[in-house]
Write a protein that holds these residues in place. Structure first.
Motif, PDB file in Angstrom:
ATOM      1  N   ASP A  72      86.461  11.733  39.374  1.00  0.00           N
ATOM      2  CA  ASP A  72      86.391  13.216  40.020  1.00  0.00           C
ATOM      3  C   ASP A  72      87.560  13.936  39.445  1.00  0.00           C
ATOM      4  OD1 ASP A  72      84.426  12.029  41.381  1.00  0.00           O
ATOM      5  OD2 ASP A  72      85.730  11.701  43.169  1.00  0.00           O
ATOM      6  N   SER A  73      87.393  15.243  39.148  1.00  0.00           N
ATOM      7  CA  SER A  73      88.283  16.289  38.500  1.00  0.00           C
ATOM      8  C   SER A  73      88.247  17.569  39.175  1.00  0.00           C
ATOM      9  CB  SER A  73      87.851  16.164  37.093  1.00  0.00           C
ATOM     10  OG  SER A  73      87.796  14.948  36.553  1.00  0.00           O
ATOM     11  N   LEU A  74      89.469  18.164  38.828  1.00  0.00           N
ATOM     12  CA  LEU A  74      89.377  19.732  38.971  1.00  0.00           C
ATOM     13  C   LEU A  74      89.386  20.356  37.629  1.00  0.00           C
ATOM     14  CD1 LEU A  74      92.326  20.372  41.635  1.00  0.00           C
ATOM     15  CD2 LEU A  74      89.773  19.885  41.970  1.00  0.00           C
ATOM     16  N   VAL A  75      88.473  21.450  37.452  1.00  0.00           N
ATOM     17  CA  VAL A  75      88.217  21.869  36.210  1.00  0.00           C
ATOM     18  C   VAL A  75      88.587  23.458  36.457  1.00  0.00           C
ATOM     19  CG1 VAL A  75      86.343  22.710  34.681  1.00  0.00           C
ATOM     20  CG2 VAL A  75      86.168  20.480  35.795  1.00  0.00           C
ATOM     21  N   PRO A  76      89.670  23.636  35.539  1.00  0.00           N
ATOM     22  CA  PRO A  76      90.283  25.036  35.718  1.00  0.00           C
ATOM     23  C   PRO A  76      89.821  26.120  34.871  1.00  0.00           C
ATOM     24  CG  PRO A  76      91.459  23.707  34.088  1.00  0.00           C
ATOM     25  CD  PRO A  76      90.285  22.866  34.706  1.00  0.00           C
ATOM     26  N   GLY A  77      90.076  27.528  35.350  1.00  0.00           N
ATOM     27  CA  GLY A  77      89.726  28.629  34.445  1.00  0.00           C
ATOM     28  C   GLY A  77      90.821  29.738  35.166  1.00  0.00           C
ATOM     29  N   ILE A  78      90.788  30.728  34.238  1.00  0.00           N
ATOM     30  CA  ILE A  78      91.544  31.889  34.719  1.00  0.00           C
ATOM     31  C   ILE A  78      90.664  32.995  34.540  1.00  0.00           C
ATOM     32  CG2 ILE A  78      93.611  33.126  33.803  1.00  0.00           C
ATOM     33  CD1 ILE A  78      94.885  30.781  32.722  1.00  0.00           C
ATOM     34  N   SER A  79      90.805  34.057  35.349  1.00  0.00           N
ATOM     35  CA  SER A  79      90.326  35.443  35.347  1.00  0.00           C
ATOM     36  C   SER A  79      91.209  36.574  35.644  1.00  0.00           C
ATOM     37  CB  SER A  79      89.105  35.332  36.294  1.00  0.00           C
ATOM     38  OG  SER A  79      89.413  35.471  37.697  1.00  0.00           O
ATOM     39  N   ARG A  80      90.865  37.631  35.065  1.00  0.00           N
ATOM     40  CA  ARG A  80      91.718  38.959  35.133  1.00  0.00           C
ATOM     41  C   ARG A  80      90.578  40.089  35.088  1.00  0.00           C
ATOM     42  NH1 ARG A  80      91.767  41.459  30.891  1.00  0.00           N
ATOM     43  NH2 ARG A  80      91.833  40.673  28.969  1.00  0.00           N
ATOM     44  N   PHE A  81      91.360  41.397  35.454  1.00  0.00           N
ATOM     45  CA  PHE A  81      90.499  42.390  35.489  1.00  0.00           C
ATOM     46  C   PHE A  81      90.511  43.027  34.063  1.00  0.00           C
ATOM     47  CE2 PHE A  81      91.569  43.605  40.064  1.00  0.00           C
ATOM     48  CZ  PHE A  81      90.176  43.140  40.361  1.00  0.00           C
ATOM     49  N   GLU A  82      89.415  43.470  33.358  1.00  0.00           N
ATOM     50  CA  GLU A  82      89.318  43.550  32.047  1.00  0.00           C
ATOM     51  C   GLU A  82      90.450  44.651  31.526  1.00  0.00           C
ATOM     52  OE1 GLU A  82      86.168  45.315  28.902  1.00  0.00           O
ATOM     53  OE2 GLU A  82      85.487  45.231  30.780  1.00  0.00           O
ATOM     54  N   GLU A  83      90.772  45.534  32.464  1.00  0.00           N
ATOM     55  CA  GLU A  83      91.950  46.709  32.123  1.00  0.00           C
ATOM     56  C   GLU A  83      93.148  45.847  32.041  1.00  0.00           C
ATOM     57  OE1 GLU A  83      90.788  47.328  36.332  1.00  0.00           O
ATOM     58  OE2 GLU A  83      89.660  46.982  34.612  1.00  0.00           O
ATOM     59  N   ASP A  84      93.381  44.872  32.576  1.00  0.00           N
ATOM     60  CA  ASP A  84      94.866  44.150  32.751  1.00  0.00           C
ATOM     61  C   ASP A  84      94.901  43.302  31.505  1.00  0.00           C
ATOM     62  OD1 ASP A  84      95.250  45.543  35.197  1.00  0.00           O
ATOM     63  OD2 ASP A  84      94.803  43.911  36.237  1.00  0.00           O
ATOM     64  N   ASP A  85      94.504  43.644  30.400  1.00  0.00           N
ATOM     65  CA  ASP A  85      94.764  42.938  29.124  1.00  0.00           C
ATOM     66  C   ASP A  85      96.274  42.607  28.690  1.00  0.00           C
ATOM     67  OD1 ASP A  85      95.304  45.385  28.491  1.00  0.00           O
ATOM     68  OD2 ASP A  85      94.149  45.507  26.550  1.00  0.00           O
ATOM     69  N   PHE A  86      97.341  43.154  29.210  1.00  0.00           N
ATOM     70  CA  PHE A  86      98.699  42.587  29.138  1.00  0.00           C
ATOM     71  C   PHE A  86      99.001  41.326  29.898  1.00  0.00           C
ATOM     72  CE2 PHE A  86      98.775  44.368  33.685  1.00  0.00           C
ATOM     73  CZ  PHE A  86      99.595  43.434  34.005  1.00  0.00           C
ATOM     74  N   LEU A  87      97.962  40.860  30.669  1.00  0.00           N
ATOM     75  CA  LEU A  87      98.148  39.618  31.290  1.00  0.00           C
ATOM     76  C   LEU A  87      97.895  38.428  30.096  1.00  0.00           C
ATOM     77  CD1 LEU A  87      96.695  40.107  34.760  1.00  0.00           C
ATOM     78  CD2 LEU A  87      99.077  39.874  34.277  1.00  0.00           C
ATOM     79  N   ASP A  88      97.063  38.663  29.131  1.00  0.00           N
ATOM     80  CA  ASP A  88      96.531  37.861  28.223  1.00  0.00           C
ATOM     81  C   ASP A  88      97.935  37.046  27.565  1.00  0.00           C
ATOM     82  OD1 ASP A  88      94.045  38.595  28.428  1.00  0.00           O
ATOM     83  OD2 ASP A  88      94.242  39.526  26.432  1.00  0.00           O
TER      84      ASP A  88
END
Length: 145
Positions: A97-113
């Protein structure tokens, strides 16, 4: 009846040594703390007034998403860490059993990359009995000098 959020509760670690501590608040809310290797201290978030990754609000809303969504910034800002619980995860060699991660952001907030690296690699987490630190000693900006 047990809530599905209970599958998320506990301490988790991925192969890179990133750790999560997840505490239940109610059937739709949890508090998530993220600790980074090698010393398992929280990350101080430059995009969010240097707040540490301790007790971040997470929501489980099965009508909207199958996972637990952790707010990495203020609620509604859209920078989120997604955790999906997988029974017998197929990509784990032992099908644990595992937790599978992902990250999301608003497209216009590309500085978060530039901040994604704080949470990488996005590899599955396994339940552990390891104890993360209670508090950070001093201010450590991961990746900054």
């Amino acid at each position: 009846m047990d809530s599905y959020i209970n599958h998320y509760i506990g301490e988790w670690e991925n192969e890179a040594g990133n750790r999560l501590k997840i505490k239940k608040v109610d059937d739709e809310t949890a508090l998530v703390s993220f600790f980074s290797p090698p010393d398992h201290q929280p990350v101080f978030r430059p995009w969010y007034d240097e707040k540490p990754t301790i007790d971040m609000i997470a929501k489980y809303r099965p009508a909207e998403s199958p996972g637990l969504v952790v707010e990495l910034w203020e609620e509604g800002k859209g920078f989120e860490f997604h955790l999906t619980f997988e029974f017998g995860y197929m990509l784990d060699l032992q099908n644990r059993d595992s937790l599978v991660p992902g990250i999301s952001r608003f497209e216009e907030d590309d500085f978060l990359d530039e901040y994604y690296h704080f949470f990488e690699p996005l590899k599955h987490y396994l339940k552990t009995d390891a104890e993360p630190p209670a508090e950070a000693d001093g201010k450590k900006l991961m990746g900054f000098t």
